[in-house]
Design an enzyme around this catalytic site. Structure first.
Site, mmCIF file in Angstrom:
data_model
loop_
_atom_site.group_PDB
_atom_site.id
_atom_site.type_symbol
_atom_site.label_atom_id
_atom_site.label_comp_id
_atom_site.label_asym_id
_atom_site.label_seq_id
_atom_site.Cartn_x
_atom_site.Cartn_y
_atom_site.Cartn_z
ATOM 1 N N GLU A 463 43.200 33.991 41.968
ATOM 2 C CA GLU A 463 42.919 35.488 41.682
ATOM 3 C C GLU A 463 44.186 36.423 41.929
ATOM 4 O O GLU A 463 44.548 37.110 41.484
ATOM 5 C CB GLU A 463 41.718 35.879 42.524
ATOM 6 N N HIS A 533 27.602 34.899 43.988
ATOM 7 C CA HIS A 533 27.797 35.588 42.737
ATOM 8 C C HIS A 533 26.865 36.863 42.485
ATOM 9 O O HIS A 533 26.699 37.481 41.360
ATOM 10 C CB HIS A 533 26.830 34.503 41.790
#
Ligand SMILES: Cc1ncc(C[n+]2csc(CCOP(=O)(O)OP(=O)(O)O)c2C)c(N)n1
Ligand SMILES: [Mg+2]
Length: 733
Positions: A463, A533
């Site tokens: 990321e 999530h």
């Protein structure tokens, strides 16, 4: 060169050595110039140390011992190349044409400090004229940005039309310059090779064969930690030697000519398009790490003396004399000239005005393009129910359509992230063997197929790599849209998101900017998403000055706000709620390719008179459900406000509504404590106290992570029933 005055002519001695003799390609005249820059660099350090002791500047970190490698780079590379140096690169910057005066301005924190206008510590280089991009303090954050910078040069070479200016969006304010055979320089210390972002940068540079020269200036220490503690086996060259496509050099960085030769070979390799280069330069650190450090606490005298024997200044001086390039008199004259110039530079810097306190908020955001303005307020095209194209579309559909429109309109837009491409192995697509993926939520489906693999591509699973590269590309004038696959995994990018991307403009006093968009799939109510999530956490990002944060609740707003995000001149974190991607709630007809919503404008999704609910994202439909129920059952009229944009947010809409209803609930999906609602509630309490008939209430997730079992998830996240209960209690207060 580093001088502010024309240097007086120096006698070049010519007794024995051949006049045409060169030193790894450096002429005798260049050797003198090099000495002049190196000596200037050392003396600027010495003057700064003195000024620090006199409390005229507040921090000092030196480039001592690193002068030869810096000057070698400045002489071997081109002014049109791009530079991401680190704090020991004083000689490099002087060699590129920055002046000692500018450095003293930086040291005293003067208003005219070209590096930051008094905002950054000394030696945090940033010289727009020299393509030296604004630097920061976190070790290693420059590396991925340099990767993005190198990618931008290559991109504009392949898409020269994209470099053209255009009116009406960020391009109006962004000059793009590039050269077909340009390269990017990035440097770091030996200790900094331990940062993960170093390895991410090496990997991408190698994989994409980028024209990028990594320069590790190995002085054997990271403050007090010796290199063998940082690097397995104690030698970074050995560890990185397996990276493919690289040209490697390991050199004595105190030897000017040898260092120069290493750069010449590396630059040729990069410019020919072979890939990146890695120069490992062994240097010395004759002064302590900084003026805040005393190296005698961890380095014995003997070791320090061994270092001193390799001082690059002494070495070059001896060579000048040995080779009859300058005699002692010539050297003394040169040094005296430099000393005089520095005295003059110090005097002028000490007399320079300081920045005034009223300027502190300048350049947090673009001064040129205001995304809250009417210029970003356009209407959707008229919907015609009979037209299939205009049938109601999901948020996912309209985000995809907006990306497509903007990529057609603006060739500077590129899109990358994990799994965003249709298929990295293009031949599978071309041979129609596969349909293509286009994102784990399919938001980018079909875009690689339409725009090609140099505009839509997969990043490595990293990321920081996504955000760091986007920052570098945007600095050069591209408009990268990076995607973070799940908000839960944004944290490896946090250094780039907190300390880099939003600060580029402010810390450089508007000399640089990096407007780009980071799209992030966020949120819960997924049934089975669980801890990793389903998180929210937007308040961490609304707390960052310089970052716009957007959080739409429906398809039309997502389209309008995403277009504003892409066209505006600021970095934007664009939060897309996963649960809302394909909801029936909030579908809309395609609003056309110019539909925009200004930032910071809330929407009253249901008008009411008895109380106000301020919310956003997936809580909007839940608040509406609760509001409709309480109206039916208890005749309580609730005004529901969807903020849509969290930074900036629509304070005026809040004021107007609270003045009307006198009761207010702030509701969000993120956890309660220190959440986004705390700020809104505090402001209402502070500014609107006399308009309140009851304390401000908050409805939010419990202060735990989101659990997997749906019973637990329901209990943790705020439900319509929680909102209903809060509304009832507030009405009864
Ligand atoms: C991410 C980060 N961690 C820690 C620091 C504090 N710090 C500043 S410089 C430094 C040592 C850097 O050593 P090296 O990379 O070898 O460069 P050198 O100073 O030796 O040239 C440290 C730990 C920092 N600036 N950034
Ligand atoms: Mg070091």
């Amino acid at each position: 060169m580093a001088t502010t005055k024309t240097p007086p002519k120096l006698a070049v001695m010519n007794r024995e050595a051949a006049p045409g003799k060169t030193y790894e390609g450096l002429s005798r005249q260049q050797m003198i110039k090099a000495y002049r820059v190196m000596y200037t660099s050392r003396k600027v350090d010495d003057r700064e140390i003195l000024l620090k002791r006199q409390q005229k500047l507040f921090f000092q970190i030196s480039g001592a011992g690193h002068e030869a490698i810096g000057v070698a780079a400045a002489f071997a590379l081109r002014p049109t190349d791009w530079y991401y140096p680190y704090y020991r690169d004083r000689a490099l910057c002087l060699g590129l044409g920055a002046t000692a005066y500018e450095m003293f301005l930086n040291g005293v924190g003067a208003a005219d400090d070209p590096q930051s206008g008094g905002r950054q510590m000394p030696s945090h280089w940033g010289f727009a004229r020299q393509n030296v991009v604004t630097q920061s303090s976190p070790t290693g954050t420059q590396l991925l940005q340099a990767v993005g910078c190198a990618e931008a040069g290559r991109y504009f070479s392949a898409h020269p039309e994209a470099a053209k200016k255009a009116n009406g969006d960020y391009r109006q304010f962004k000059n793009v310059q590039f050269q077909g055979d340009e390269l990017t320089y990035v440097s770091l210390g030996d200790g900094t090779t331990s940062e993960g972002e170093f390895w991410e940068a090496m990997n991408t540079a190698a994989n994409r064969r980028l024209p990028l020269i990594f320069v590790v200036q190995d002085n054997g220490y990271a403050i007090s930690v010796p290199v063998e503690v940082q690097t397995a086996g104690g030698n970074i060259s050995r560890v990185v030697s397996g990276f493919p496509n690289f040209h490697f050099e390991e050199v004595d960085g105190t030897d000017l000519a040898a260092s120069y030769a290493a750069f010449v070979r590396s630059a040729a390799y990069c410019r020919e398009g072979n890939g990146p280069a890695f120069i490992h330069a062994h240097v010395i650190r004759p002064y302590s790490h900084s003026l805040s450090d005393d190296e005698r606490l961890y380095r014995p005298d003997e070791e320090r003396q061994r270092d001193a024997a390799r001082d690059p200044l002494t070495r070059l001086q001896m060579l000048l004399i040995r080779e009859n390039i300058l005699d002692e008199k010539g050297i003394n004259q040169l040094e005296k000239d430099v000393d005089d110039e520095l005295q003059d530079a110090v005097d002028r810097a000490l007399a320079a005005p300081f920045p005034t306190p009223d300027t502190v908020e300048n350049y947090v955001y673009s001064p040129d393009l205001d995304p809250t303005s009417a210029a970003f307020d356009t209407q959707p095209i008229a919907a015609d129910e009979s037209d299939e194209k205009l049938a109601p579309k999901t948020m996912a559909d309209l985000i995809n359509a907006t990306l497509r429109d903007e990529m057609r309109r603006d060739e500077r837009v590129v899109l990358f992230g994990e799994d965003v491409a249709d298929c990295s192995r293009e031949e599978y697509l071309e041979q129609k063997l596969v349909k293509g993926k286009g994102g784990v939520f399919k938001l980018t489906y079909g875009l690689q197929a339409e725009f090609g693999s140099d505009r839509v591509f997969n990043s490595p699973l990293a990321e920081a790599n996504i955000v760091g590269r986007a920052t570098g590309m945007a600095t050069r004038g591209m408009k990268p849209i990076g995607e973070i696959q799940f908000f839960d995994y944004i944290w490896p990018a946090m250094m780039q998101l907190r300390d880099e991307l939003p600060l580029i403009r402010w810390r450089s006093n508007n000399a640089f900017s990096s407007p780009c968009v980071i799209r992030v799939a966020i949120g819960g109510y997924l049934t089975g998403g669980a801890i990793y999530h389903s998180q929210c956490g937007e308040s961490t990002f609304t707390h960052i000055p310089g970052l716009r944060v957007v959080f739409p609740s429906n398809a039309l707003d997502a389209a309008g706000l995403l277009r504003t995000a892409i066209r505006c001149d600021d970095p934007v974190l664009f939060l897309e709620h996963k649960r809302l991607y394909r909801e029936t709630f909030g579908r809309a007809a395609y609003p056309g390719s110019d539909y925009m919503i200004p930032f910071g404008k809330a929407k009253i999704v249901q008008p009411g008179t008895d109380m106000t609910v301020i919310t956003y994202g997936a809580v909007v439909p839940r608040a509406l459900q609760a509001a409709q129920k309480i109206e039916r059952e208890h005749d309580i009229s609730v005004e529901v406000i969807d903020l849509r944009c969290l930074n900036p947010f629509d304070w005026e809409a809040i004021v107007a509504s609270v003045k009307k209803t006198n009761r207010v609930i702030v509701a969000h999906e993120d956890t309660l404590s220190w959440g986004y609602g705390a700020e809104i509630a505090a402001r209402i309490a502070e500014k609107l106290f006399e308009h309140l008939d009851a304390p401000v209430r908050r409805v939010a997730a419990k202060d735990v992570f989101v659990a997997y079992q749906p019973i637990l998830e329901d209990a943790i996240l705020p439900q319509a029933s929680d909102l209903f209960d809060a509304m009832k209690a507030l009405a009864e207060y």
